[in-house]
Motif scaffolding. Structure first.
Motif, PDB file in Angstrom:
ATOM      1  N   ARG A  54       0.721  -1.122   0.017  1.00 25.27           N
ATOM      2  CA  ARG A  54       0.008   0.017   0.015  1.00 25.27           C
ATOM      3  C   ARG A  54       0.801   1.351  -0.026  1.00 25.27           C
ATOM      4  O   ARG A  54       0.380   2.260  -0.546  1.00 25.27           O
ATOM      5  N   TYR A  55       2.015   1.040   0.724  1.00 26.76           N
ATOM      6  CA  TYR A  55       2.903   2.461   0.763  1.00 26.76           C
ATOM      7  C   TYR A  55       3.436   2.827  -0.514  1.00 26.76           C
ATOM      8  O   TYR A  55       3.533   3.839  -0.990  1.00 26.76           O
ATOM      9  N   ALA A  56       3.815   1.371  -1.155  1.00 30.76           N
ATOM     10  CA  ALA A  56       4.364   1.783  -2.455  1.00 30.76           C
ATOM     11  C   ALA A  56       3.460   1.937  -3.663  1.00 30.76           C
ATOM     12  O   ALA A  56       3.877   1.999  -4.970  1.00 30.76           O
ATOM     13  N   GLU A  57       2.136   1.855  -3.345  1.00 27.15           N
ATOM     14  CA  GLU A  57       1.160   2.010  -4.153  1.00 27.15           C
ATOM     15  C   GLU A  57       0.831   1.019  -5.396  1.00 27.15           C
ATOM     16  O   GLU A  57       0.544   1.072  -6.475  1.00 27.15           O
ATOM     17  N   LEU A  58       1.379  -0.129  -4.770  1.00 22.73           N
ATOM     18  CA  LEU A  58       1.132  -1.481  -5.708  1.00 22.73           C
ATOM     19  C   LEU A  58      -0.296  -1.987  -5.681  1.00 22.73           C
ATOM     20  O   LEU A  58      -0.756  -2.584  -6.732  1.00 22.73           O
ATOM     21  N   PHE A  59      -1.098  -1.567  -4.799  1.00 22.25           N
ATOM     22  CA  PHE A  59      -2.344  -1.755  -4.712  1.00 22.25           C
ATOM     23  C   PHE A  59      -3.154  -1.130  -3.841  1.00 22.25           C
ATOM     24  O   PHE A  59      -2.407  -0.438  -2.866  1.00 22.25           O
ATOM     25  N   GLU A  60      -4.313  -1.219  -3.844  1.00 23.03           N
ATOM     26  CA  GLU A  60      -5.003  -0.324  -3.002  1.00 23.03           C
ATOM     27  C   GLU A  60      -6.256  -0.884  -2.264  1.00 23.03           C
ATOM     28  O   GLU A  60      -6.272  -2.046  -2.436  1.00 23.03           O
ATOM     29  N   TYR A  61      -6.688  -0.186  -1.074  1.00 21.19           N
ATOM     30  CA  TYR A  61      -7.477  -0.875  -0.226  1.00 21.19           C
ATOM     31  C   TYR A  61      -9.138  -0.024  -0.117  1.00 21.19           C
ATOM     32  O   TYR A  61      -8.661   1.287   0.094  1.00 21.19           O
ATOM     33  N   ASP A  62     -10.007  -0.469  -0.405  1.00 23.01           N
ATOM     34  CA  ASP A  62     -11.421   0.269  -0.271  1.00 23.01           C
ATOM     35  C   ASP A  62     -12.182  -0.396   1.043  1.00 23.01           C
ATOM     36  O   ASP A  62     -12.509  -1.213   1.157  1.00 23.01           O
ATOM     37  N   ALA A  63     -11.916   0.516   1.828  1.00 21.85           N
ATOM     38  CA  ALA A  63     -12.722   0.436   3.322  1.00 21.85           C
ATOM     39  C   ALA A  63     -14.015   0.198   3.402  1.00 21.85           C
ATOM     40  O   ALA A  63     -14.548  -0.860   4.062  1.00 21.85           O
ATOM     41  N   GLY A  64     -14.549   0.719   2.468  1.00 18.35           N
ATOM     42  CA  GLY A  64     -16.146   0.673   2.377  1.00 18.35           C
ATOM     43  C   GLY A  64     -16.534  -0.755   1.813  1.00 18.35           C
ATOM     44  O   GLY A  64     -17.485  -1.577   2.350  1.00 18.35           O
ATOM     45  N   GLU A  65     -15.750  -1.453   1.158  1.00 18.03           N
ATOM     46  CA  GLU A  65     -16.157  -2.804   0.337  1.00 18.03           C
ATOM     47  C   GLU A  65     -15.210  -3.926   1.159  1.00 18.03           C
ATOM     48  O   GLU A  65     -15.351  -4.865   0.960  1.00 18.03           O
ATOM     49  N   ARG A  68     -12.089  -4.561   0.648  1.00 13.32           N
ATOM     50  CA  ARG A  68     -11.500  -5.092  -0.514  1.00 13.32           C
ATOM     51  C   ARG A  68     -10.222  -4.581  -0.804  1.00 13.32           C
ATOM     52  O   ARG A  68      -9.988  -3.445  -0.852  1.00 13.32           O
ATOM     53  N   LEU A  69      -9.020  -5.310  -1.074  1.00 14.50           N
ATOM     54  CA  LEU A  69      -7.607  -4.948  -1.701  1.00 14.50           C
ATOM     55  C   LEU A  69      -7.775  -5.221  -3.090  1.00 14.50           C
ATOM     56  O   LEU A  69      -8.355  -6.497  -3.544  1.00 14.50           O
ATOM     57  N   TYR A  70      -7.243  -4.503  -3.948  1.00  8.20           N
ATOM     58  CA  TYR A  70      -7.494  -4.722  -5.207  1.00  8.20           C
ATOM     59  C   TYR A  70      -6.037  -3.827  -6.095  1.00  8.20           C
ATOM     60  O   TYR A  70      -5.481  -2.913  -5.235  1.00  8.20           O
ATOM     61  N   LEU A  71      -5.909  -4.265  -7.342  1.00  8.72           N
ATOM     62  CA  LEU A  71      -4.844  -3.667  -8.063  1.00  8.72           C
ATOM     63  C   LEU A  71      -5.511  -2.465  -8.831  1.00  8.72           C
ATOM     64  O   LEU A  71      -6.371  -2.726  -9.356  1.00  8.72           O
ATOM     65  N   PRO A  72      -4.766  -1.208  -8.579  1.00  8.50           N
ATOM     66  CA  PRO A  72      -5.346  -0.061  -9.164  1.00  8.50           C
ATOM     67  C   PRO A  72      -5.141  -0.223 -10.984  1.00  8.50           C
ATOM     68  O   PRO A  72      -4.430  -1.035 -11.309  1.00  8.50           O
ATOM     69  N   GLU A  73      -5.975   0.393 -11.642  1.00  5.77           N
ATOM     70  CA  GLU A  73      -5.729   0.580 -13.060  1.00  5.77           C
ATOM     71  C   GLU A  73      -4.593   1.249 -13.575  1.00  5.77           C
ATOM     72  O   GLU A  73      -3.994   2.140 -12.884  1.00  5.77           O
ATOM     73  N   PRO A  74      -3.840   0.668 -14.278  1.00  4.52           N
ATOM     74  CA  PRO A  74      -2.534   1.039 -14.949  1.00  4.52           C
ATOM     75  C   PRO A  74      -2.915   2.555 -15.397  1.00  4.52           C
ATOM     76  O   PRO A  74      -4.079   3.001 -16.202  1.00  4.52           O
ATOM     77  N   VAL A  75      -1.923   3.613 -15.314  1.00  8.97           N
ATOM     78  CA  VAL A  75      -2.000   4.915 -15.574  1.00  8.97           C
ATOM     79  C   VAL A  75      -1.244   5.038 -17.058  1.00  8.97           C
ATOM     80  O   VAL A  75      -0.232   4.548 -17.250  1.00  8.97           O
TER      81      VAL A  75
END
Length: 51
Positions: free
Chosen positions: A20-31, A33-40
């Motif tokens: 999470r610190y390196a922004e390799l994946f993100e966390y949605d507290a509402g769901e 859920r841990l997920y991979l962000p969309e590529p930029v």
């Protein structure tokens, strides 16, 4: 370092924190859920933008 000597829960917590610190994946507290962000999309290279 031997991964076999580390407690599994501590290892997983540390891996998630680092990811999470390196922004390799993100966390949605509402769901919860841990997920991979969309590529930029990045336009051009640094050399092209320098002219």
């Amino acid at each position: 370092m031997s991964l076999l000597t580390l407690p599994l829960t501590g290892f997983c917590d540390t891996t998630v924190d680092w990811g999470r610190y390196a922004e390799l994946f993100e966390y949605d507290a509402g769901e919860d859920r841990l997920y991979l962000p969309e590529p930029v999309e990045v336009g051009g290279s640094a050399a092209e933008s320098m002219g």
